[in-house]
Design an enzyme around this catalytic site. Structure first.
Site, PDB file in Angstrom:
ATOM      1  N   ASP A 183       0.845  -1.185   0.000  1.00 40.51           N
ATOM      2  CA  ASP A 183       0.000   0.000   0.000  1.00 40.51           C
ATOM      3  C   ASP A 183       0.885   1.241   0.000  1.00 40.51           C
ATOM      4  O   ASP A 183       1.606   1.492   0.953  1.00 40.51           O
ATOM      5  CB  ASP A 183      -0.902  -0.012   1.236  1.00 40.51           C
ATOM      6  CG  ASP A 183      -2.040   0.989   1.128  1.00 40.51           C
ATOM      7  OD1 ASP A 183      -2.011   1.830   0.206  1.00 40.51           O
ATOM      8  OD2 ASP A 183      -2.956   0.940   1.968  1.00 40.51           O
ATOM      9  N   HIS A 185      -0.547   4.107  -0.176  1.00 37.55           N
ATOM     10  CA  HIS A 185      -1.439   4.898   0.676  1.00 37.55           C
ATOM     11  C   HIS A 185      -1.478   6.374   0.303  1.00 37.55           C
ATOM     12  O   HIS A 185      -1.775   7.228   1.147  1.00 37.55           O
ATOM     13  CB  HIS A 185      -1.038   4.742   2.155  1.00 37.55           C
ATOM     14  CG  HIS A 185      -2.214   4.819   3.094  1.00 37.55           C
ATOM     15  ND1 HIS A 185      -2.459   5.902   3.891  1.00 37.55           N
ATOM     16  CD2 HIS A 185      -3.219   3.933   3.342  1.00 37.55           C
ATOM     17  CE1 HIS A 185      -3.550   5.692   4.608  1.00 37.55           C
ATOM     18  NE2 HIS A 185      -4.036   4.498   4.282  1.00 37.55           N
ATOM     19  N   GLU A 209      -1.472  -0.789  -3.988  1.00 36.40           N
ATOM     20  CA  GLU A 209      -2.678  -0.013  -3.701  1.00 36.40           C
ATOM     21  C   GLU A 209      -2.356   1.473  -3.614  1.00 36.40           C
ATOM     22  O   GLU A 209      -1.356   1.864  -2.994  1.00 36.40           O
ATOM     23  CB  GLU A 209      -3.274  -0.509  -2.377  1.00 36.40           C
ATOM     24  CG  GLU A 209      -4.574   0.142  -1.973  1.00 36.40           C
ATOM     25  CD  GLU A 209      -5.140  -0.495  -0.715  1.00 36.40           C
ATOM     26  OE1 GLU A 209      -5.834   0.205   0.033  1.00 36.40           O
ATOM     27  OE2 GLU A 209      -4.884  -1.700  -0.481  1.00 36.40           O
ATOM     28  N   GLU A 235     -10.513   2.736  -2.496  1.00 32.90           N
ATOM     29  CA  GLU A 235     -10.996   2.961  -1.142  1.00 32.90           C
ATOM     30  C   GLU A 235     -11.429   4.412  -0.915  1.00 32.90           C
ATOM     31  O   GLU A 235     -12.217   4.693  -0.011  1.00 32.90           O
ATOM     32  CB  GLU A 235      -9.930   2.574  -0.107  1.00 32.90           C
ATOM     33  CG  GLU A 235      -8.731   3.498  -0.068  1.00 32.90           C
ATOM     34  CD  GLU A 235      -7.747   3.120   1.034  1.00 32.90           C
ATOM     35  OE1 GLU A 235      -7.790   3.761   2.097  1.00 32.90           O
ATOM     36  OE2 GLU A 235      -6.952   2.191   0.825  1.00 32.90           O
ATOM     37  N   HIS A 285     -12.125  -3.380  -0.049  1.00 29.02           N
ATOM     38  CA  HIS A 285     -11.404  -2.759   1.057  1.00 29.02           C
ATOM     39  C   HIS A 285     -12.236  -2.924   2.321  1.00 29.02           C
ATOM     40  O   HIS A 285     -13.438  -2.721   2.312  1.00 29.02           O
ATOM     41  CB  HIS A 285     -11.224  -1.277   0.719  1.00 29.02           C
ATOM     42  CG  HIS A 285     -10.489  -0.471   1.733  1.00 29.02           C
ATOM     43  ND1 HIS A 285     -11.121   0.322   2.661  1.00 29.02           N
ATOM     44  CD2 HIS A 285      -9.156  -0.286   1.935  1.00 29.02           C
ATOM     45  CE1 HIS A 285     -10.217   0.949   3.394  1.00 29.02           C
ATOM     46  NE2 HIS A 285      -9.024   0.601   2.978  1.00 29.02           N
TER      47      HIS A 285
END
Length: 382
Positions: A183, A185, A209, A235, A285
């Site tokens: 991730d 993020h 991700e 997400e 998610h």
């Protein structure tokens, strides 16, 4: 049947549960939460109650459309997360009335279980090998972690090298027996994301991700064309309308919308089936609570392109409460050989421990995302 009440419960570690009651005694549960904004969602549910009391809970699509389209404003994290929890609870009621799981009402399951992964390493990645070994002992075949801590728009190759070394050591330790997802993020901006993706490509991540922020769909499309690593986004997107550009621009190979943020089961199913037309995989998610996970599993059951499910059992945020603490023993989650079984009970397929929920709601929480800064004092992406 008529809706008589909407009740919310703020419970540790950072969740908000919703109970919708009816005049026939059948109730449904949902999870209308947005991490760090649970009180805001509770207030929004109270506002939505003005439109819902007295309505027939079986008219799920009509209620969904009326809440989505009412007024000038629609979409976004708060409104869609509130709508998500309501949608989950309405499907829970409908399934209980029919004495069938939600997935049976939506055409029936295409799978009996779904592969699942857990988080390791915390907000800033630490002890990945130790975390992976613990998951392996529990039977997991996949895991996910944050790839770095703070990273500026142009940063030192030292940080790139640190991430690459960390991943190399992890891959050497787990071999090819376990898959891992990374991730970014949204912490990694486009210039560094291009470099980092190139440097870790040979380590074969299952997917990356949020390689860049979700607002940068064009940039993600460029990255997707430049790497063989499947890129995931979703997400922080909150309706099918947000996903249209992702699909049309071929910006991702995996989408990971959150059933608790994207409009509930109804919208997740629409998005999941739409993604299938583009040959895009679905990986819902869900670093959230037990009701949100139950809703995800209903979607996993009927979307053929779903291949893995996130969940938060033992996650680093879950201090003061974990998923199974809020469920009766007969419906607690158990990962078997790396897979979560699809629930077969009526509605969402779980039985919540309402007494425990009420007790924990007297404790509540004030969970907030951490505030990070770069070395120069500027705000960093968390």
């Amino acid at each position: 049947m008529k809706i008589t009440a909407l009740k919310t419960f703020l419970v540790p570690p950072r969740w908000l549960f919703l109970k919708i009651e009816t005049d026939e005694g059948i109730c449904g549960w949902g999870e209308p939460v947005l991490e760090g904004h649970a009180e805001t969602l509770a207030a929004k549910i109270s506002e939505y109650a003005d439109f819902l009391i007295g309505r027939d809970p079986g008219r799920i699509e009509d209620i969904w459309q009326s809440l989505y389209r009412n007024g000038c404003y629609r979409g976004g994290p708060v409104l869609m997360s509130a709508l998500s929890g309501i949608d989950m609870a309405l499907w829970d009621i409908k399934g209980k009335v029919a004495n069938m799981p939600v997935h049976a009402l939506l055409g029936g399951a295409v799978r009996d279980r779904v592969k699942s992964y857990c988080w390791i390493g915390g907000d800033r990645p630490t002890d990945l090998i130790g975390g992976a070994q613990k998951l392996r002992e529990k039977g997991y075949k996949a895991l996910k972690f944050n790839i770095c801590s703070e990273m500026q728009i142009i940063d030192s190759y030292r940080k790139i090298d640190q991430s690459v070394q960390m991943l190399s050591e992890l891959r050497a330790a787990i071999g090819n027996d376990m898959d891992f997802a990374c991730d970014f993020h949204g912490r990694v901006h486009m210039p560094m994301a291009r470099i980092l993706l190139r440097e870790i490509e040979h380590l074969h991540p299952m997917f990356v991700e949020d390689a860049v922020l979700s607002t940068q769909v064009d940039e993600m499309a460029d990255l997707s064309r430049a790497t063989t690593i499947p890129l995931a986004i979703g997400e922080r997107l909150h309706s099918r309308f947000d996903f249209r550009a992702v699909f049309e621009k071929r910006a991702a190979s995996v989408i990971n919308p959150d059933t608790a943020h994207v409009g509930g089961i109804s919208e997740m199913v629409r998005i999941g089936h739409w993604a299938e037309a583009y040959d895009i995989a679905l990986a819902p998610h869900c670093p959230l609570g037990p009701i949100a996970l139950a809703a995800c599993l209903q979607v996993d059951a009927i979307c053929h392109n779903a291949f893995i499910q996130e969940q938060s059992l033992g996650m680093h945020y879950n201090t003061g409460g974990d998923l199974n603490d809020y469920l009766l023993p007969s419906s607690r989650y158990q990962v078997i050989d790396g897979y979560l079984p699809i629930p077969q009970g009526p509605g969402l397929g779980i039985e919540v421990d309402e007494d425990h929920i009420i007790a924990q709601s007297t404790i509540g929480h004030r969970w907030r995302a951490p505030l990070w800064r770069h070395e120069d004092g500027s705000i960093a992406e968390w």
